[in-house]
Write an enzyme that holds these catalytic residues in place. Structure first.
Site, mmCIF file in Angstrom:
data_model
loop_
_atom_site.group_PDB
_atom_site.id
_atom_site.type_symbol
_atom_site.label_atom_id
_atom_site.label_comp_id
_atom_site.label_asym_id
_atom_site.label_seq_id
_atom_site.Cartn_x
_atom_site.Cartn_y
_atom_site.Cartn_z
ATOM 1 N N GLY A 13 12.163 -47.097 -64.234
ATOM 2 C CA GLY A 13 12.124 -45.981 -65.184
ATOM 3 C C GLY A 13 10.964 -46.206 -66.146
ATOM 4 C CG ASN A 17 9.024 -41.246 -74.019
ATOM 5 O OD1 ASN A 17 7.820 -41.238 -73.786
ATOM 6 N ND2 ASN A 17 9.694 -40.151 -74.350
ATOM 7 C CG ASP A 39 9.405 -43.478 -63.205
ATOM 8 O OD1 ASP A 39 9.799 -43.756 -64.365
ATOM 9 O OD2 ASP A 39 9.638 -42.383 -62.649
ATOM 10 C CG ASN A 98 21.490 -40.837 -66.925
ATOM 11 O OD1 ASN A 98 20.701 -40.095 -66.330
ATOM 12 N ND2 ASN A 98 21.337 -41.156 -68.199
ATOM 13 N NE ARG A 154 18.669 -47.089 -84.312
ATOM 14 C CZ ARG A 154 18.947 -46.454 -83.191
ATOM 15 N NH1 ARG A 154 20.200 -46.284 -82.808
ATOM 16 N NH2 ARG A 154 17.983 -45.946 -82.443
ATOM 17 C CG HIS A 178 24.218 -47.904 -77.502
ATOM 18 N ND1 HIS A 178 23.663 -48.047 -78.749
ATOM 19 C CD2 HIS A 178 23.373 -47.109 -76.809
ATOM 20 C CE1 HIS A 178 22.511 -47.379 -78.797
ATOM 21 N NE2 HIS A 178 22.326 -46.792 -77.629
HETATM 22 N N1 NAI Z 1 20.492 -48.179 -74.773
HETATM 23 C C1 NAI Z 1 19.720 -47.726 -75.753
HETATM 24 O O1 NAI Z 1 19.776 -48.236 -76.885
HETATM 25 C C2 NAI Z 1 18.802 -46.588 -75.487
HETATM 26 C C3 NAI Z 1 18.884 -45.928 -74.297
HETATM 27 N N2 NAI Z 1 18.071 -44.872 -74.037
HETATM 28 C C4 NAI Z 1 18.249 -44.226 -72.743
HETATM 29 O O2 NAI Z 1 17.161 -44.575 -71.884
HETATM 30 C C5 NAI Z 1 17.052 -43.575 -70.859
HETATM 31 C C6 NAI Z 1 15.594 -43.163 -70.688
HETATM 32 O O3 NAI Z 1 15.144 -42.487 -71.840
HETATM 33 P P1 NAI Z 1 13.581 -42.047 -71.965
HETATM 34 O O4 NAI Z 1 12.710 -43.128 -71.477
HETATM 35 O O5 NAI Z 1 13.406 -41.508 -73.311
HETATM 36 O O6 NAI Z 1 13.537 -40.861 -70.910
HETATM 37 P P2 NAI Z 1 12.230 -40.390 -70.108
HETATM 38 O O7 NAI Z 1 12.573 -39.038 -69.562
HETATM 39 O O8 NAI Z 1 11.017 -40.537 -70.946
HETATM 40 O O9 NAI Z 1 12.123 -41.440 -68.914
HETATM 41 C C7 NAI Z 1 13.054 -41.553 -67.885
HETATM 42 C C8 NAI Z 1 12.311 -42.046 -66.664
HETATM 43 O O10 NAI Z 1 13.267 -42.312 -65.626
HETATM 44 C C9 NAI Z 1 12.629 -41.968 -64.402
HETATM 45 N N3 NAI Z 1 13.607 -41.844 -63.332
HETATM 46 C C10 NAI Z 1 14.524 -40.858 -63.132
HETATM 47 N N4 NAI Z 1 15.228 -41.110 -62.003
HETATM 48 C C11 NAI Z 1 14.747 -42.279 -61.493
HETATM 49 C C12 NAI Z 1 15.063 -43.061 -60.347
HETATM 50 N N5 NAI Z 1 16.008 -42.689 -59.467
HETATM 51 N N6 NAI Z 1 14.356 -44.198 -60.143
HETATM 52 C C13 NAI Z 1 13.384 -44.590 -61.005
HETATM 53 N N7 NAI Z 1 13.031 -43.877 -62.097
HETATM 54 C C14 NAI Z 1 13.716 -42.742 -62.334
HETATM 55 C C15 NAI Z 1 11.883 -40.685 -64.722
HETATM 56 O O11 NAI Z 1 10.896 -40.369 -63.747
HETATM 57 C C16 NAI Z 1 11.299 -41.014 -66.084
HETATM 58 O O12 NAI Z 1 10.016 -41.598 -65.965
HETATM 59 C C17 NAI Z 1 18.000 -42.439 -71.286
HETATM 60 O O13 NAI Z 1 19.195 -42.536 -70.572
HETATM 61 C C18 NAI Z 1 18.226 -42.713 -72.761
HETATM 62 O O14 NAI Z 1 19.428 -42.171 -73.233
HETATM 63 C C19 NAI Z 1 17.140 -44.442 -74.926
HETATM 64 C C20 NAI Z 1 16.979 -45.089 -76.125
HETATM 65 C C21 NAI Z 1 17.835 -46.189 -76.522
HETATM 66 C C1 PYR Z 2 19.060 -43.057 -77.789
HETATM 67 C C2 PYR Z 2 19.847 -44.212 -78.187
HETATM 68 O O1 PYR Z 2 20.760 -44.625 -77.503
HETATM 69 C C3 PYR Z 2 19.530 -44.883 -79.432
HETATM 70 O O2 PYR Z 2 18.416 -44.767 -79.952
HETATM 71 O O3 PYR Z 2 20.421 -45.547 -79.991
#
Ligand code: NAI
Ligand code: PYR
Length: 306
Positions: A13, A17, A39, A98, A154, A178
């Site tokens: 992934g 971002n 990805d 997801n 945080r 979380h």
């Molecule tokens: N645990 C935490 O504290 C946090 C978790 N997240 C989570 O992280 C995840 C990603 O968020 P972002 O990067 O902002 O989204 P994003 O949309 O910028 O990136 C997601 C990426 O996953 C890729 N992707 C989708 N299906 C795939 C597959 N089968 N194999 C490989 N790559 C695949 C997409 O092409 C994309 O590049 C979300 O579920 C978000 O909620 C985000 C921030 C904090």
């Molecule tokens: C998006 C998310 O899970 C966080 O920033 O905490």
């Protein structure tokens, strides 16, 4: 050309971002690893890997685009793939989108190196860690999630502003999930060897207000800019570093806790075998009720998706 580092970390992934922020953080922290950006959108992986490789020119790590098969043979596999929240959407609402993605990724990684550790980041992370463990076939101690480490960071930042003490000297956790069922472990929080709540600056503070500020912070960032990624990038890279270097640092992360019978966000010491130790946190009766709510919420979703 410099030699390829011996340890490998893959970010699935990594075209997105959170994945790119994680790969960049690994390089910028000076982790001496080969960082693979993987990805489903090949061009996104290629662009991020090339950009991050520019940042690596004076660092011990290297960064390149990788394949799912190569990722399966990594020492640490970080999964950030999948849908992210829309403004005001809870993390739990992402499960339908997801869980299929995570299952298909675990298939694409096979055969997974038997000593690999998987670090889940995609949301809802507590439940997806359970799904990743079951579908990867790795033992529970080798599959963990970033959990409430970010939320606890945080919290520690907010407490640092109140007390004037460095966040690294404040020992306080957000626990449970979380997600919206996270809670603050006020009764176990310590500062300078004393209970945090005995600090003079904490006496006039509204604890519920601080909790709400922490629990809502992701929503505020998503409303303002669409997603959160710098904080989680550094958190994921720090956990990966503990796995690679066997530091046995304690993090509030998603790990399987036998006495609760599920994965949840709970303190554990992390080393080269994954979870090395889990801890029995002291909670008061109100916190125990909140822990039960978090466990019930996680178990309810897990039972539907397994
Ligand atoms: N645990 C935490 O504290 C946090 C978790 N997240 C989570 O992280 C995840 C990603 O968020 P972002 O990067 O902002 O989204 P994003 O949309 O910028 O990136 C997601 C990426 O996953 C890729 N992707 C989708 N299906 C795939 C597959 N089968 N194999 C490989 N790559 C695949 C997409 O092409 C994309 O590049 C979300 O579920 C978000 O909620 C985000 C921030 C904090
Ligand atoms: C998006 C998310 O899970 C966080 O920033 O905490």
């Amino acid at each position: 050309m410099a030699s390829v580092p011996k340890q490998r970390v893959s970010v699935i992934g990594g075209g997105g971002n959170v994945g790119a922020a994680t790969a960049f953080s690994l390089i910028a922290k000076g982790v001496p690893a080969e960082v693979l950006v993987v990805d489903v959108v090949d061009k996104a992986a290629e662009g991020q890997a090339l950009d991050i490789s520019d940042a690596a020119f004076m660092m011990p790590g290297i960064c390149r685009k990788g394949t799912f098969k190569e990722a399966g043979q990594s020492d640490v596999i970080i999964v950030t793939a999948g849908a992210r929240q829309q403004p005001n959407e809870p993390r739990s609402a992402l499960i339908d989108r997801n869980y299929k993605i995570i299952k298909s990724i675990m298939d694409s990684l096979q055969p997974i190196k038997q000593t690999a550790k998987i670090l889940m980041v995609s949301n809802p992370v507590d439940v997806l860690t359970d799904i990743a463990q079951k579908t990867s076939g790795l033992p529970r101690n080798q599959v963990i999630g970033s959990g409430t480490y970010l939320d606890s960071g945080r919290l520690r930042n907010a407490l640092s502003e109140i007390t004037g003490v460095s966040p690294t000297s404040i020992h306080a956790y957000m626990l449970g999930e979380h997600g919206d069922n996270q809670f603050t472990g006020w009764s176990s929080a310590r500062i300078g060897g004393r209970p945090l709540l005995e600090h003079p600056k904490m006496k006039e503070i509204d604890l519920d207000k601080i909790y709400e500020q922490i629990q809502r912070k992701a929503y505020v960032i998503i409303e303002a800019k669409g997603s959160t990624y710098y904080g989680i990038g550094i958190c994921a890279a720090t956990i990966a570093e503990a796995l690679l270097n066997n530091t046995n640092q304690v993090f509030p992360i998603v790990n399987y806790v036998e006495k609760f019978g599920c994965y949840l966000s709970w303190p554990a010491a992390i080393g080269c075998d994954g979870v090395e130790q889990s801890f029995d946190v002291k909670l008061d009766s109100e916190e125990c009720k909140k822990l039960d709510s978090a466990i019930n919420a996680i178990k309810e979703v897990c039972s539907k998706y397994n």
